[in-house]
Motif scaffolding. Structure first.
Motif, PDB file in Angstrom:
ATOM      1  N   LEU A   8       0.837  -1.204   0.000  1.00 44.00           N
ATOM      2  CA  LEU A   8       0.000   0.000   0.000  1.00 44.00           C
ATOM      3  C   LEU A   8       0.873   1.256   0.000  1.00 44.00           C
ATOM      4  O   LEU A   8       0.573   2.231  -0.700  1.00 44.00           O
ATOM      5  N   CYS A   9       1.957   1.233   0.776  1.00 40.16           N
ATOM      6  CA  CYS A   9       2.881   2.376   0.786  1.00 40.16           C
ATOM      7  C   CYS A   9       3.478   2.601  -0.602  1.00 40.16           C
ATOM      8  O   CYS A   9       3.614   3.746  -1.044  1.00 40.16           O
ATOM      9  N   ASP A  10       3.821   1.519  -1.278  1.00 41.45           N
ATOM     10  CA  ASP A  10       4.385   1.639  -2.627  1.00 41.45           C
ATOM     11  C   ASP A  10       3.342   2.164  -3.612  1.00 41.45           C
ATOM     12  O   ASP A  10       3.617   3.068  -4.401  1.00 41.45           O
ATOM     13  N   GLU A  11       2.147   1.590  -3.546  1.00 37.06           N
ATOM     14  CA  GLU A  11       1.098   1.967  -4.495  1.00 37.06           C
ATOM     15  C   GLU A  11       0.647   3.416  -4.315  1.00 37.06           C
ATOM     16  O   GLU A  11       0.321   4.097  -5.284  1.00 37.06           O
ATOM     17  N   PHE A  12       0.627   3.872  -3.079  1.00 35.81           N
ATOM     18  CA  PHE A  12       0.152   5.229  -2.786  1.00 35.81           C
ATOM     19  C   PHE A  12       1.290   6.132  -2.315  1.00 35.81           C
ATOM     20  O   PHE A  12       1.090   7.037  -1.509  1.00 35.81           O
ATOM     21  N   GLU A  13       2.477   5.901  -2.855  1.00 33.40           N
ATOM     22  CA  GLU A  13       3.674   6.632  -2.438  1.00 33.40           C
ATOM     23  C   GLU A  13       3.506   8.147  -2.534  1.00 33.40           C
ATOM     24  O   GLU A  13       3.949   8.893  -1.656  1.00 33.40           O
ATOM     25  N   SER A  14       2.837   8.618  -3.568  1.00 33.21           N
ATOM     26  CA  SER A  14       2.669  10.066  -3.746  1.00 33.21           C
ATOM     27  C   SER A  14       1.751  10.678  -2.688  1.00 33.21           C
ATOM     28  O   SER A  14       1.739  11.894  -2.502  1.00 33.21           O
ATOM     29  N   GLU A  15       0.996   9.832  -1.972  1.00 34.83           N
ATOM     30  CA  GLU A  15       0.074  10.330  -0.948  1.00 34.83           C
ATOM     31  C   GLU A  15       0.613  10.155   0.475  1.00 34.83           C
ATOM     32  O   GLU A  15      -0.033  10.568   1.439  1.00 34.83           O
ATOM     33  N   VAL A  20      -2.360   9.463   3.140  1.00 33.51           N
ATOM     34  CA  VAL A  20      -1.932   8.169   3.686  1.00 33.51           C
ATOM     35  C   VAL A  20      -0.798   8.434   4.674  1.00 33.51           C
ATOM     36  O   VAL A  20       0.211   9.031   4.313  1.00 33.51           O
ATOM     37  N   ARG A  21      -1.011   8.014   5.934  1.00 35.42           N
ATOM     38  CA  ARG A  21      -0.023   8.272   6.980  1.00 35.42           C
ATOM     39  C   ARG A  21       0.413   6.967   7.638  1.00 35.42           C
ATOM     40  O   ARG A  21      -0.412   6.080   7.871  1.00 35.42           O
ATOM     41  N   VAL A  22       1.702   6.887   7.938  1.00 41.91           N
ATOM     42  CA  VAL A  22       2.270   5.710   8.594  1.00 41.91           C
ATOM     43  C   VAL A  22       2.428   6.020  10.082  1.00 41.91           C
ATOM     44  O   VAL A  22       3.066   7.008  10.453  1.00 41.91           O
ATOM     45  N   VAL A  23       1.855   5.166  10.918  1.00 43.78           N
ATOM     46  CA  VAL A  23       1.954   5.334  12.362  1.00 43.78           C
ATOM     47  C   VAL A  23       3.352   4.897  12.813  1.00 43.78           C
ATOM     48  O   VAL A  23       3.868   3.867  12.362  1.00 43.78           O
TER      49      VAL A  23
END
Length: 163
Positions: A8-15, A20-23
């Motif tokens: 998901l991080c790779d697919e939505f890298e631009s966001e 999209v936020r990583v805890v």
């Protein structure tokens, strides 16, 4: 629904860092589900889990409860009985910025759980806290109605469904 947070991080890298936020990595993994996702419901409480029982008594299909327990390590906000109730009512999982107890039993229940640690002591019961308010911990603000994705690699929050 199958997903991997790294994908998901790779697919939505631009966001990343925006919608999209990583805890920040800080949680231990418990419960019978290694991965879970759903729409966020929040609680802001401190050493009182009365509202947790109330919320887990509601229909939780497609939902994840995010509990801001102030990071307290002095008592447990979720135990096996609450995990059983959550499972019975279809909750996908719970993220606890605080502690849980009965972890061995919770590991046998089909629900995803992330928590800072375990503690054997139960909470007080005063019925104090707030439901469905924005809560912030781990470098992320969790807004009710947003989406949470958790697996072995971490926890993501998104303003929209990613899968």
């Amino acid at each position: 629904m199958t997903f991997k947070t790294p994908d998901l991080c790779d697919e939505f890298e631009s966001e990343l860092g925006k919608t999209v936020r990583v805890v920040t990595p800080m949680f231990q993994r418990y419960g019978g589900r290694t991965s879970f996702s759903g729409q966020i419901v929040t609680l802001k409480i401190f050493e009182d889990n009365s509202l947790v029982r109330e919320v887990f008594g509601e229909d939780g299909k497609g939902k994840v409860l995010v509990i801001d327990g102030g990071g307290s390590l002095r008592c447990a906000l979720v135990g096996d009985q609450l995990a059983i109730l959550a499972n019975k009512n279809g909750w996908e999982g719970v993220v606890v910025y605080g502690c849980i107890r009965d972890s061995g039993d919770i590991n046998g229940i089909d629900i995803g759980v992330r928590a800072l640690n375990t503690h054997p002591q139960k909470t007080l019961k005063k019925g104090v806290g707030d439901k469905n308010v924005a809560v912030t911990f781990g470098g992320v603000t969790f807004n009710p109605g947003e989406y949470l994705y958790a697996d072995e690699d971490g926890v993501l929050v998104s303003g929209k469904a990613l899968t």
